[in-house]
Design an enzyme around this catalytic site. Structure first.
Site, PDB file in Angstrom:
ATOM      1  N   ASP A  67     101.733 -75.943  22.360  1.00 39.00           N
ATOM      2  CA  ASP A  67     100.421 -75.247  22.952  1.00 39.00           C
ATOM      3  C   ASP A  67      99.214 -74.949  21.773  1.00 39.00           C
ATOM      4  O   ASP A  67      99.629 -75.108  20.552  1.00 39.00           O
ATOM      5  CB  ASP A  67     100.498 -73.971  23.697  1.00 39.00           C
ATOM      6  CG  ASP A  67     101.290 -72.702  22.756  1.00 39.00           C
ATOM      7  OD1 ASP A  67     101.563 -73.040  21.649  1.00 39.00           O
ATOM      8  OD2 ASP A  67     101.360 -71.721  23.502  1.00 39.00           O
ATOM      9  N   ASN A 135     103.729 -60.494  27.876  1.00 37.80           N
ATOM     10  CA  ASN A 135     103.180 -60.612  29.502  1.00 37.80           C
ATOM     11  C   ASN A 135     103.946 -61.630  30.008  1.00 37.80           C
ATOM     12  O   ASN A 135     103.866 -61.927  31.208  1.00 37.80           O
ATOM     13  CB  ASN A 135     101.684 -60.905  29.456  1.00 37.80           C
ATOM     14  CG  ASN A 135     101.193 -62.443  29.083  1.00 37.80           C
ATOM     15  OD1 ASN A 135     102.246 -62.949  28.441  1.00 37.80           O
ATOM     16  ND2 ASN A 135     100.351 -62.934  29.226  1.00 37.80           N
ATOM     17  N   HIS A 137     104.688 -65.014  29.356  1.00 37.71           N
ATOM     18  CA  HIS A 137     104.333 -66.347  29.423  1.00 37.71           C
ATOM     19  C   HIS A 137     105.162 -67.007  28.409  1.00 37.71           C
ATOM     20  O   HIS A 137     105.771 -66.558  27.488  1.00 37.71           O
ATOM     21  CB  HIS A 137     102.651 -66.501  29.014  1.00 37.71           C
ATOM     22  CG  HIS A 137     102.522 -66.309  27.338  1.00 37.71           C
ATOM     23  ND1 HIS A 137     101.152 -66.102  26.834  1.00 37.71           N
ATOM     24  CD2 HIS A 137     103.315 -66.293  26.458  1.00 37.71           C
ATOM     25  CE1 HIS A 137     101.263 -65.909  25.652  1.00 37.71           C
ATOM     26  NE2 HIS A 137     102.512 -66.003  25.322  1.00 37.71           N
ATOM     27  N   GLU A 142     100.340 -68.552  31.772  1.00 34.34           N
ATOM     28  CA  GLU A 142     100.365 -67.341  31.993  1.00 34.34           C
ATOM     29  C   GLU A 142     100.652 -66.775  33.441  1.00 34.34           C
ATOM     30  O   GLU A 142     100.460 -67.415  34.132  1.00 34.34           O
ATOM     31  CB  GLU A 142      98.705 -67.200  31.559  1.00 34.34           C
ATOM     32  CG  GLU A 142      98.217 -67.418  30.377  1.00 34.34           C
ATOM     33  CD  GLU A 142      98.287 -66.282  29.285  1.00 34.34           C
ATOM     34  OE1 GLU A 142      99.486 -65.626  29.110  1.00 34.34           O
ATOM     35  OE2 GLU A 142      97.427 -66.557  28.184  1.00 34.34           O
TER      36      GLU A 142
HETATM   37  P1  PGA Z   1     105.307 -64.010  19.112  1.00 33.83           P
HETATM   38  O1  PGA Z   1     104.375 -64.708  20.321  1.00 33.83           O
HETATM   39  O2  PGA Z   1     106.453 -65.073  18.624  1.00 33.83           O
HETATM   40  O3  PGA Z   1     104.283 -64.042  17.963  1.00 33.83           O
HETATM   41  O4  PGA Z   1     105.756 -62.670  19.475  1.00 33.83           O
HETATM   42  C1  PGA Z   1     104.869 -65.342  21.407  1.00 33.83           C
HETATM   43  C2  PGA Z   1     104.061 -65.633  22.466  1.00 33.83           C
HETATM   44  O5  PGA Z   1     103.112 -64.724  22.621  1.00 33.83           O
HETATM   45  O6  PGA Z   1     104.110 -66.494  23.156  1.00 33.83           O
END
Ligand code: PGA
Length: 238
Positions: A67, A135, A137, A142
């Protein structure tokens, strides 16, 4: 989903590295879908160490970016591109022919998603490395009333915009560009990495095995080959 609770972030990262290396030994030109963020960083560093010892092992590796933050320049420090160049593309010497990547600042974001989708449609993701958002995702799929199958332009949630990659930047992303749920679930193997106290609540919800579009990662329960490596700080032992 195979759940493996690890003693530390280091152990989690080592186990993930070992799985990728083992698969590369069997299949040198495998396609790795690479997440960015704090979680997979150590795994990528360990892969770079493996590269130093055995560069030939990585000579056919293909990478697709999971992404991207949209509406900021590619060379912005917070893009997934900058991250992947630093931790994956440069250290593992992945040539541009072996790298599929969303542009962060395309003229037409929908067309950019169609372009990546058409490249992906002819390929199979062998290993998809995922983190999980606080959250729930995965990539920029999302929480919502419904989820998307393919590559799409995503409306970013408030929580995603607070992610450390972009939270302190003045120039905020305006949208996300992301693989969709079908793209992720079509992967042959998914390695879901979870670490840190801040993931405790969402890990608990994920482990309840209730599948809901409000927790997109919960759809991973439907996939036959997911290895979920969780460091013990993210597990609620209460
Ligand atoms: P992080 O992010 O590895 O920095 O916790 C993961 C995400 O938000 O998809």
């Amino acid at each position: 989903m195979m759940i493996d609770i690890c003693d530390s972030y280091e152990e989690m990262s080592r186990k993930a590295t070992d799985i990728v290396v083992e698969n590369l030994r069997q299949h040198r030109d495998l396609m790795l879908c690479a997440a960015t963020g704090g979680t997979p960083t150590r795994m990528y560093e360990l892969l770079a160490d493996e590269y130093t010892d055995s560069p030939d092992l990585f000579s056919g590796l293909n990478v697709i970016k999971l992404d991207e933050w949209g509406g900021i320049p590619m060379n912005h420090a917070g893009t997934c591109e900058s991250y992947l160049q630093q931790y994956v593309i440069y250290p593992l010497t992945v040539s541009s022919k072996r790298y599929i990547s969303f542009q962060s600042d395309p003229e037409n974001p929908k067309e950019e998603c169609l372009r990546v989708q058409s490249l992906l449609n002819n390929r199979v993701i062998d290993i998809c490395i995922l983190g999980i958002g606080i959250n729930g995702h995965i990539a920029f799929n999302e929480p919502a009333d419904f989820l998307h199958t393919g590559c799409h332009v995503a409306e970013l949630s408030e929580k995603s915009l607070q992610h450390p990659m972009v939270s302190s930047e003045e120039e905020k992303p305006k949208y996300g560009l992301t693989l969709g749920m079908r793209d992720i679930l079509n992967s042959k193997l998914i390695i879901l990495l979870i670490n840190g106290i801040k993931k405790k609540e969402i890990t608990k919800a994920l482990l309840s095995e209730e599948i809901t579009t409000r927790l997109p990662a919960s759809f991973l329960w439907l996939h036959p080959n997911v290895i979920c490596l969780i460091d013990k700080d993210a597990v609620d032992t209460a």
